[in-house]
Design a protein around this motif. Structure first.
Motif, PDB file in Angstrom:
ATOM      1  N   LYS A   6      51.319  52.649  20.617  1.00  0.00           N
ATOM      2  CA  LYS A   6      50.067  53.402  20.509  1.00  0.00           C
ATOM      3  C   LYS A   6      49.255  52.967  19.293  1.00  0.00           C
ATOM      4  O   LYS A   6      48.017  52.929  19.341  1.00  0.00           O
ATOM      5  CB  LYS A   6      50.348  54.904  20.443  1.00  0.00           C
ATOM      6  CG  LYS A   6      50.688  55.544  21.780  1.00  0.00           C
ATOM      7  CD  LYS A   6      50.741  57.053  21.663  1.00  0.00           C
ATOM      8  CE  LYS A   6      51.026  57.691  23.022  1.00  0.00           C
ATOM      9  NZ  LYS A   6      51.065  59.170  22.933  1.00  0.00           N
ATOM     10  N   LEU A   7      49.945  52.640  18.195  1.00  0.00           N
ATOM     11  CA  LEU A   7      49.236  52.175  17.004  1.00  0.00           C
ATOM     12  C   LEU A   7      48.518  50.853  17.289  1.00  0.00           C
ATOM     13  O   LEU A   7      47.377  50.650  16.866  1.00  0.00           O
ATOM     14  CB  LEU A   7      50.211  51.994  15.842  1.00  0.00           C
ATOM     15  CG  LEU A   7      50.790  53.259  15.209  1.00  0.00           C
ATOM     16  CD1 LEU A   7      51.769  52.893  14.097  1.00  0.00           C
ATOM     17  CD2 LEU A   7      49.675  54.154  14.671  1.00  0.00           C
ATOM     18  N   ILE A   8      49.198  49.969  18.002  1.00  0.00           N
ATOM     19  CA  ILE A   8      48.581  48.696  18.343  1.00  0.00           C
ATOM     20  C   ILE A   8      47.444  48.906  19.332  1.00  0.00           C
ATOM     21  O   ILE A   8      46.367  48.298  19.218  1.00  0.00           O
ATOM     22  CB  ILE A   8      49.633  47.734  18.925  1.00  0.00           C
ATOM     23  CG1 ILE A   8      50.739  47.457  17.889  1.00  0.00           C
ATOM     24  CG2 ILE A   8      48.978  46.421  19.344  1.00  0.00           C
ATOM     25  CD1 ILE A   8      50.268  46.778  16.638  1.00  0.00           C
ATOM     26  N   ALA A   9      47.661  49.759  20.324  1.00  0.00           N
ATOM     27  CA  ALA A   9      46.618  50.028  21.314  1.00  0.00           C
ATOM     28  C   ALA A   9      45.383  50.618  20.650  1.00  0.00           C
ATOM     29  O   ALA A   9      44.246  50.261  21.000  1.00  0.00           O
ATOM     30  CB  ALA A   9      47.146  50.972  22.386  1.00  0.00           C
ATOM     31  N   ARG A  10      45.589  51.498  19.681  1.00  0.00           N
ATOM     32  CA  ARG A  10      44.438  52.094  18.978  1.00  0.00           C
ATOM     33  C   ARG A  10      43.672  51.031  18.195  1.00  0.00           C
ATOM     34  O   ARG A  10      42.442  51.044  18.138  1.00  0.00           O
ATOM     35  CB  ARG A  10      44.901  53.210  18.049  1.00  0.00           C
ATOM     36  CG  ARG A  10      43.758  53.973  17.377  1.00  0.00           C
ATOM     37  CD  ARG A  10      44.300  55.059  16.467  1.00  0.00           C
ATOM     38  NE  ARG A  10      44.911  56.140  17.240  1.00  0.00           N
ATOM     39  CZ  ARG A  10      44.246  57.217  17.656  1.00  0.00           C
ATOM     40  NH1 ARG A  10      42.963  57.349  17.364  1.00  0.00           N
ATOM     41  NH2 ARG A  10      44.864  58.147  18.336  1.00  0.00           N
ATOM     42  N   LEU A  11      44.399  50.098  17.574  1.00  0.00           N
ATOM     43  CA  LEU A  11      43.749  48.998  16.851  1.00  0.00           C
ATOM     44  C   LEU A  11      42.836  48.223  17.796  1.00  0.00           C
ATOM     45  O   LEU A  11      41.668  47.959  17.474  1.00  0.00           O
ATOM     46  CB  LEU A  11      44.807  48.072  16.254  1.00  0.00           C
ATOM     47  CG  LEU A  11      44.315  46.717  15.725  1.00  0.00           C
ATOM     48  CD1 LEU A  11      43.386  46.915  14.536  1.00  0.00           C
ATOM     49  CD2 LEU A  11      45.507  45.827  15.352  1.00  0.00           C
ATOM     50  N   TYR A  12      43.346  47.870  18.974  1.00  0.00           N
ATOM     51  CA  TYR A  12      42.553  47.074  19.909  1.00  0.00           C
ATOM     52  C   TYR A  12      41.468  47.918  20.581  1.00  0.00           C
ATOM     53  O   TYR A  12      40.395  47.392  20.929  1.00  0.00           O
ATOM     54  CB  TYR A  12      43.471  46.407  20.932  1.00  0.00           C
ATOM     55  CG  TYR A  12      44.138  45.176  20.356  1.00  0.00           C
ATOM     56  CD1 TYR A  12      43.587  43.914  20.528  1.00  0.00           C
ATOM     57  CD2 TYR A  12      45.295  45.292  19.592  1.00  0.00           C
ATOM     58  CE1 TYR A  12      44.167  42.797  19.974  1.00  0.00           C
ATOM     59  CE2 TYR A  12      45.894  44.171  19.027  1.00  0.00           C
ATOM     60  CZ  TYR A  12      45.329  42.926  19.221  1.00  0.00           C
ATOM     61  OH  TYR A  12      45.904  41.810  18.655  1.00  0.00           O
ATOM     62  N   TYR A  13      41.705  49.192  20.738  1.00  0.00           N
ATOM     63  CA  TYR A  13      40.675  50.099  21.240  1.00  0.00           C
ATOM     64  C   TYR A  13      39.497  50.130  20.263  1.00  0.00           C
ATOM     65  O   TYR A  13      38.330  50.026  20.662  1.00  0.00           O
ATOM     66  CB  TYR A  13      41.261  51.497  21.410  1.00  0.00           C
ATOM     67  CG  TYR A  13      40.281  52.546  21.897  1.00  0.00           C
ATOM     68  CD1 TYR A  13      40.097  52.780  23.261  1.00  0.00           C
ATOM     69  CD2 TYR A  13      39.544  53.307  20.991  1.00  0.00           C
ATOM     70  CE1 TYR A  13      39.206  53.743  23.717  1.00  0.00           C
ATOM     71  CE2 TYR A  13      38.646  54.273  21.429  1.00  0.00           C
ATOM     72  CZ  TYR A  13      38.487  54.487  22.788  1.00  0.00           C
ATOM     73  OH  TYR A  13      37.588  55.448  23.226  1.00  0.00           O
ATOM     74  N   ASN A  14      39.816  50.225  18.965  1.00  0.00           N
ATOM     75  CA  ASN A  14      38.764  50.245  17.944  1.00  0.00           C
ATOM     76  C   ASN A  14      38.052  48.897  17.843  1.00  0.00           C
ATOM     77  O   ASN A  14      36.851  48.834  17.554  1.00  0.00           O
ATOM     78  CB  ASN A  14      39.351  50.619  16.582  1.00  0.00           C
ATOM     79  CG  ASN A  14      39.826  52.057  16.529  1.00  0.00           C
ATOM     80  OD1 ASN A  14      39.336  52.914  17.284  1.00  0.00           O
ATOM     81  ND2 ASN A  14      40.763  52.355  15.642  1.00  0.00           N
ATOM     82  N   ALA A  15      38.775  47.828  18.085  1.00  0.00           N
ATOM     83  CA  ALA A  15      38.187  46.492  17.983  1.00  0.00           C
ATOM     84  C   ALA A  15      37.082  46.279  19.006  1.00  0.00           C
ATOM     85  O   ALA A  15      36.169  45.466  18.788  1.00  0.00           O
ATOM     86  CB  ALA A  15      39.263  45.429  18.143  1.00  0.00           C
ATOM     87  N   GLU A  16      37.142  46.994  20.118  1.00  0.00           N
ATOM     88  CA  GLU A  16      36.117  46.845  21.155  1.00  0.00           C
ATOM     89  C   GLU A  16      34.734  47.231  20.648  1.00  0.00           C
ATOM     90  O   GLU A  16      33.712  46.796  21.192  1.00  0.00           O
ATOM     91  CB  GLU A  16      36.473  47.702  22.377  1.00  0.00           C
ATOM     92  CG  GLU A  16      37.724  47.268  23.108  1.00  0.00           C
ATOM     93  CD  GLU A  16      37.569  45.943  23.832  1.00  0.00           C
ATOM     94  OE1 GLU A  16      36.414  45.506  24.038  1.00  0.00           O
ATOM     95  OE2 GLU A  16      38.607  45.337  24.176  1.00  0.00           O
ATOM     96  N   ASN A  17      34.690  48.043  19.593  1.00  0.00           N
ATOM     97  CA  ASN A  17      33.406  48.496  19.043  1.00  0.00           C
ATOM     98  C   ASN A  17      32.952  47.679  17.843  1.00  0.00           C
ATOM     99  O   ASN A  17      31.943  48.002  17.220  1.00  0.00           O
ATOM    100  CB  ASN A  17      33.506  49.975  18.642  1.00  0.00           C
ATOM    101  CG  ASN A  17      33.749  50.874  19.840  1.00  0.00           C
ATOM    102  OD1 ASN A  17      33.137  50.696  20.883  1.00  0.00           O
ATOM    103  ND2 ASN A  17      34.661  51.837  19.691  1.00  0.00           N
ATOM    104  N   VAL A  18      33.711  46.636  17.502  1.00  0.00           N
ATOM    105  CA  VAL A  18      33.327  45.766  16.391  1.00  0.00           C
ATOM    106  C   VAL A  18      32.465  44.637  16.957  1.00  0.00           C
ATOM    107  O   VAL A  18      32.926  43.847  17.786  1.00  0.00           O
ATOM    108  CB  VAL A  18      34.569  45.218  15.669  1.00  0.00           C
ATOM    109  CG1 VAL A  18      34.160  44.270  14.549  1.00  0.00           C
ATOM    110  CG2 VAL A  18      35.398  46.369  15.109  1.00  0.00           C
TER     111      VAL A  18
END
Length: 382
Positions: free
Chosen positions: A64-76
């Protein structure tokens, strides 16, 4: 009608207040993506080729920590790749905006950390002592120096950004010099901003001079030196490394590597100079490079969870909640972050923002830096 318009305006304002309050409460309560949204995030690495591929779970990390990182990256907005390495294995990888794992990215100041490694190789070869004076490598310029303080600048001060040279963005003339191409003679003509050793002041000229010092000490330019002693052992096939007007590879920027190549370089430092059991860099050099030599490293602030910025030998370090981490940092928000307590490397590539140094580029740069800093801040403290 006037009464209805007024009533509607009051209702709209009331709903705006309610919505705003709801968003604040959501933020305060830690609300974010749902489990379903996180489970839909894709970050599985492609075929490993020269990498052993694993999963977060297998390496003791919450997916989940990794998924959240990549989820947030979509908005960068400007990110082009994001890789996570744990225990020497590639556990997450994704490319954005038509980038791919074969794309050789133009590295900005991440290149400086490569130059730092080459300085360590020159030291290990016995042809360089960082206590030597800079001017020893430029005898043709000694009689042209009118500021005698420059005669006492050491190679170590260049590596620490404590040589006294100014930041090129501090005035228009220096900024033009940065993009017109450095020459070795600039070490004599560019005025010092501070007494050598007095304080850390970021300077591309300092790192470029350090690169020429390494070249003159070893008798070869940076790229062939790196290919034999650094990239070769790491299995890296670099792209071009842009040169200055005199044919020297730019010690401050402009090396082209893939994101996976950057990860190999980060892994080398996580493992104290070893790569797949082979000694590539001296362990003491790695330790000294990542150590804190300057606590006055960055006066402008990154924000978010990134704090207490420090500097070593062309390597940055900072704190994010319970972790102190080191990182190679390039303009646009390129990054190779090292979290040694977790045996973890995080790599970000981004639009290098070539020639763009205004508020807009800084906004993008902070987005990428904060993406990594915020992720590190969520990691469980060991």
């Amino acid at each position: 009608m006037k009464f209805l318009r007024s009533t509607n305006q009051r209702i709209n304002k009331a709903w705006a207040v309610v919505l705003s309050a709801a968003l604040v409460l959501a933020a305060l309560s830690g609300c974010g993506p749902t489990d379903d949204e996180l489970s839909a995030v894709s970050y599985t690495p492609a075929d490993g080729e020269d990498w052993e591929v694993s999963t977060p779970e297998a390496e003791g990390l919450s997916p989940k920590l990794i998924a959240r990182l990549y989820y947030n990256a979509e908005n960068v907005e400007t990110i082009t790749s994001l890789l996570v390495i744990k225990n020497g294995k590639l556990i997450a990888e994704k490319y954005y905006h038509n980038n791919s794992r074969y794309q050789k990215n133009r590295l900005q100041s991440v290149t400086k950390s490569i130059t730092s490694a080459l300085a360590g190789i020159a030291v290990d070869m016995g042809v360089l002592d960082i206590r030597q004076k800079m001017i020893e490598f430029f005898p043709e310029l000694k009689n042209r120096i009118t500021d005698t303080r420059k005669l006492d600048i050491t190679v170590q001060q260049l590596l620490e950004m404590r040589a006294g040279y100014p930041w090129e963005e501090s005035n228009e003339e220096l900024f033009h010099m940065l993009y017109s191409g450095f020459r070795s003679s600039y070490l004599a003509s560019v005025p010092l901003a501070y007494d050598p050793g007095k304080k850390m002041w970021y300077s591309n000229l300092s790192s470029h001079i350090a690169g020429i010092v390494i070249s003159r000490a070893t008798g070869t330019e940076l790229l062939p030196l790196a290919e034999e002693y650094l990239f070769g052992p790491l299995g890296i096939e670099p792209g071009q490394w842009i040169t200055d007007w005199e044919g020297h590879n730019n010690g401050h920027a402009d090396l082209f590597l893939t994101a996976r190549d950057m990860a190999k370089f980060g892994l080398l430092y996580i493992n104290s100079g070893l790569y797949k059991g082979r000694r590539v860099l001296d362990g003491d050099w790695v330790k000294d490079s990542l150590a804190v030599h300057s606590t006055d490293a960055w006066q402008f602030g990154i924000g978010g969870n990134v704090s207490k910025m420090c500097y070593g030998y062309f390597w940055w370090s900072a704190e994010a909640k319970g972790y102190r981490y080191s990182f190679a940092w390039g303009h646009g928000g390129q990054e190779i972050a090292l979290i040694p307590e977790l045996d973890m490397v995080v790599v970000v590539t981004a639009d290098p923002q070539v020639g763009n140094h205004g508020d807009e580029s800084w906004k993008y740069e902070k987005q990428n830096l904060n993406l990594v800093g915020d992720f590190i801040a969520t990691l469980p403290v060991h």
